[in-house]
Design an enzyme around this catalytic site. Structure first.
Site, PDB file in Angstrom:
ATOM      1  CG  ASP A 110      -1.814   1.178   1.313  1.00 44.70           C
ATOM      2  OD1 ASP A 110      -1.841   1.974   0.340  1.00 44.70           O
ATOM      3  OD2 ASP A 110      -2.499   1.324   2.342  1.00 44.70           O
ATOM      4  CB  ALA A 111       1.666   3.626  -2.741  1.00 51.34           C
ATOM      5  CG  LEU A 138      -0.582   5.824  -6.289  1.00 52.22           C
ATOM      6  CD1 LEU A 138      -0.520   6.302  -4.848  1.00 52.22           C
ATOM      7  CD2 LEU A 138      -0.265   4.344  -6.355  1.00 52.22           C
ATOM      8  CE1 TYR A 224      -9.670  12.633 -20.608  1.00 56.60           C
ATOM      9  CE2 TYR A 224     -11.651  12.713 -19.256  1.00 56.60           C
ATOM     10  CZ  TYR A 224     -11.052  12.606 -20.500  1.00 56.60           C
ATOM     11  OH  TYR A 224     -11.817  12.484 -21.630  1.00 56.60           O
ATOM     12  CE1 TYR A 234     -12.124  11.064 -14.826  1.00 54.39           C
ATOM     13  CE2 TYR A 234     -11.402  13.334 -14.575  1.00 54.39           C
ATOM     14  CZ  TYR A 234     -11.144  11.987 -14.495  1.00 54.39           C
ATOM     15  OH  TYR A 234      -9.915  11.560 -14.062  1.00 54.39           O
ATOM     16  CE  LYS A 243      -7.371  12.478 -11.954  1.00 52.50           C
ATOM     17  NZ  LYS A 243      -6.172  11.709 -11.595  1.00 52.50           N
ATOM     18  CB  VAL A 273      -9.731   0.861 -22.567  1.00 50.26           C
ATOM     19  CG1 VAL A 273     -10.319  -0.310 -21.788  1.00 50.26           C
ATOM     20  CG2 VAL A 273     -10.693   1.354 -23.623  1.00 50.26           C
TER      21      VAL A 273
HETATM   22  P1  NAI Z   1      -4.861   1.826 -13.405  1.00 50.03           P
HETATM   23  O1  NAI Z   1      -6.038   1.305 -12.664  1.00 50.03           O
HETATM   24  O2  NAI Z   1      -4.484   1.142 -14.666  1.00 50.03           O
HETATM   25  O3  NAI Z   1      -3.552   1.827 -12.444  1.00 50.03           O
HETATM   26  C1  NAI Z   1      -3.602   2.100 -11.093  1.00 50.03           C
HETATM   27  C2  NAI Z   1      -2.286   1.758 -10.433  1.00 50.03           C
HETATM   28  O4  NAI Z   1      -2.355   2.141  -9.051  1.00 50.03           O
HETATM   29  C3  NAI Z   1      -1.947   0.245 -10.433  1.00 50.03           C
HETATM   30  O5  NAI Z   1      -0.565   0.100 -10.655  1.00 50.03           O
HETATM   31  C4  NAI Z   1      -2.268  -0.192  -9.000  1.00 50.03           C
HETATM   32  O6  NAI Z   1      -1.520  -1.299  -8.537  1.00 50.03           O
HETATM   33  C5  NAI Z   1      -1.871   1.074  -8.260  1.00 50.03           C
HETATM   34  N1  NAI Z   1      -2.457   1.174  -6.925  1.00 50.03           N
HETATM   35  C6  NAI Z   1      -3.755   1.286  -6.571  1.00 50.03           C
HETATM   36  N2  NAI Z   1      -3.865   1.394  -5.233  1.00 50.03           N
HETATM   37  C7  NAI Z   1      -2.612   1.351  -4.741  1.00 50.03           C
HETATM   38  C8  NAI Z   1      -2.066   1.421  -3.426  1.00 50.03           C
HETATM   39  N3  NAI Z   1      -2.829   1.575  -2.352  1.00 50.03           N
HETATM   40  N4  NAI Z   1      -0.724   1.294  -3.298  1.00 50.03           N
HETATM   41  C9  NAI Z   1       0.085   1.134  -4.386  1.00 50.03           C
HETATM   42  N5  NAI Z   1      -0.372   1.090  -5.632  1.00 50.03           N
HETATM   43  C10 NAI Z   1      -1.708   1.183  -5.812  1.00 50.03           C
HETATM   44  O7  NAI Z   1      -5.145   3.378 -13.621  1.00 50.03           O
HETATM   45  P2  NAI Z   1      -4.777   4.439 -14.753  1.00 50.03           P
HETATM   46  O8  NAI Z   1      -5.966   4.645 -15.609  1.00 50.03           O
HETATM   47  O9  NAI Z   1      -3.472   4.158 -15.376  1.00 50.03           O
HETATM   48  O10 NAI Z   1      -4.676   5.763 -13.871  1.00 50.03           O
HETATM   49  C11 NAI Z   1      -3.454   6.298 -13.396  1.00 50.03           C
HETATM   50  C12 NAI Z   1      -3.619   7.798 -13.262  1.00 50.03           C
HETATM   51  O11 NAI Z   1      -3.859   8.354 -14.573  1.00 50.03           O
HETATM   52  C13 NAI Z   1      -4.826   8.214 -12.399  1.00 50.03           C
HETATM   53  O12 NAI Z   1      -4.498   9.360 -11.668  1.00 50.03           O
HETATM   54  C14 NAI Z   1      -5.886   8.529 -13.443  1.00 50.03           C
HETATM   55  O13 NAI Z   1      -6.858   9.433 -12.959  1.00 50.03           O
HETATM   56  C15 NAI Z   1      -5.006   9.193 -14.508  1.00 50.03           C
HETATM   57  N6  NAI Z   1      -5.613   9.279 -15.846  1.00 50.03           N
HETATM   58  C16 NAI Z   1      -6.224   8.195 -16.420  1.00 50.03           C
HETATM   59  C17 NAI Z   1      -6.845   8.330 -17.647  1.00 50.03           C
HETATM   60  C18 NAI Z   1      -7.544   7.160 -18.300  1.00 50.03           C
HETATM   61  O14 NAI Z   1      -8.302   7.367 -19.244  1.00 50.03           O
HETATM   62  N7  NAI Z   1      -7.306   5.944 -17.866  1.00 50.03           N
HETATM   63  C19 NAI Z   1      -6.844   9.613 -18.385  1.00 50.03           C
HETATM   64  C20 NAI Z   1      -6.090  10.655 -17.738  1.00 50.03           C
HETATM   65  C21 NAI Z   1      -5.522  10.493 -16.492  1.00 50.03           C
END
Ligand code: NAI
Length: 390
Positions: A110-111, A138, A224, A234, A243, A273
């Protein structure tokens, strides 16, 4: 074990190790086919195992030849149960890059906790000395504040009045109307506490106090904004408040790191996605239309293309668009005015009968399965495999 996808609601509860490994390999191949990026030696990636964080780890290790400390929170496999896809991704990344210049170290935990921050600092001291870049990627449903021990939950709700709009079940392609309830003050506070910048700042403070940040360190978090059609769920919803807090924290971090010439940066990324985005109502329908238009125009990018372009902009001096708030606009192709006008037009007339003509809904479903290692080319899904290893 023969591994097939299994669902609980919209969540896939199984993952395929070989499919996940192939996904990671494909991303590595993409980066290897592009030019190297100079200027970073050691990178800490928080949220490193899937989506944008995984792409950040791969670009750091492969394009920059940097050592990477990858922190994520994933489930290991057992004889009877598969690991989570993020666990396979990180193990695959370590084994695929074992022969390379850069070293990938990982921490699974847990980060948000003090223990993981301490463990990361110990690892940085032992293997890296100092880090030049910290990626904050995260996406989590819950966070226990390490100082107050209060557990907060994030939610995806609107603010003010309930809001109704179209949404899609991307497994069936069925479009229906959904009403998103308005969040309470408590729910807004919880979402900001989990997905805002509080823990980002705690990480930066812990790293600075431990003297493991290099002079000129940069730290980047992903945000985002998106189009008006998704505003109520959003940008003007609970996640949007988080955000805003994250973006405000970037400026506070720049101020806090002034004496070592450090910088907090926000990159506004494209809608894609990922496990996190698939859970948001309304957004997958928007993404299905977006993918069709961007692929047709030749402007579509996945996580790896986005993050390569980001790193190349920040370190390779390739131009990136910035807005008046100094946010890096990696969503520039998505937010193209003409493209967005077309989305508004399609949004009005899209329904269950014409969804296949007006969007790439089938591709969205395939991309969702791929997140868990299913439907990946060259993988034999009838092979009996050990779910404990990649
Ligand atoms: P994702 O669900 O693919 O990745 C989340 C990551 O966080 C994973 O590596 C997971 O293991 C880690 N994680 C979750 N809880 C944790 C904890 N307690 N301790 C350690 N690690 C933990 O998510 P995604 O989509 O890559 O999102 C990453 C960032 O990018 C977020 O801030 C999201 O809002 C942002 N973002 C995402 C977009 C999208 O369309 N997917 C668009 C623009 C920004």
């Amino acid at each position: 074990m023969i591994i097939k996808p299994k669902f609980r609601g919209f969540i896939c509860t199984t993952s395929h190790p070989e499919g996940c490994k192939k996904n990671v390999e494909n991303q590595i191949n993409y980066v290897e086919s592009n030019e190297k990026i100079k200027g970073i030696k050691n990178v800490l990636v928080l949220g490193a195992s899937t989506g944008y964080g995984l792409a950040s780890s791969i670009v750091s290790a492969v394009a920059c030849d940097a050592n990477v400390l990858a922190v994520s929170f994933e489930r290991e496999g057992t004889e009877k149960r598969t690991a989570s896809s993020g666990w396979y991704n990180i193990e695959a990344l370590k084994s695929l890059l074992a022969e390379k210049k850069s070293q990938v170290l990982s921490i699974n935990g847990d980060a948000f906790s003090l223990e993981i921050k301490e463990e990361a600092i110990e690892k940085i001291k032992e293997y890296m000395g100092k880090v030049d870049l910290v990626i904050y990627s995260l996406a989590a449903p819950k966070r226990t504040n390490p100082l107050t021990k209060e557990t907060l939950s994030s939610c995806l709700k609107t603010i003010g009045e309930p809001f109704s709009n179209k949404t899609v079940n991307f497994h069936t392609g069925e479009i229906s109307n959904i009403t998103i309830p308005a969040a309470t003050e408590e729910e807004i506070k919880g979402t900001v506490g989990v997905m805002g910048g509080e823990d980002w700042m705690l990480w930066i403070k812990a790293l600075k106090e431990a003297k493991v940040l290099s002079e000129g360190v940069k730290t980047i978090a992903y945000s985002y904004i998106g189009p008006e059609v998704t505003y109520p769920i959003y940008r003007e919803g609970t996640i949007g408040k988080a955000k805003e807090h994250l973006e405000k924290t970037a400026k506070e971090i720049t101020e806090y790191l002034k004496n070592i010439k450090g910088q907090g940066i926000i990159s506004v990324n494209k809608a894609l996605v990922t496990q996190a985005s698939s859970a948001i109502p309304i957004v997958p329908l928007y993404v299905a239309i977006l993918y069709k238009l961007m692929i047709e125009r030749g402007t579509h990018e996945g996580c790896i293309e986005q993050i390569y372009r980001l790193f190349n902009g920040v370190y390779g001096n390739k131009n990136l668009v910035k807005d008046s708030e100094e946010r890096l606009k990696l969503d520039d192709y998505e937010m193209d005015e003409e493209l967005q006008n077309e989305i508004v037009h399609i949004w009005e007339k899209i329904n269950t009968d014409n969804i296949n003509d007006l969007s790439y809904i089938n591709l969205i479903r395939e991309e969702f399965f791929k997140l868990f290692g299913f439907g990946v080319d060259e993988v034999d899904y009838n092979k009996d495999i050990n779910p404990r290893i990649v």
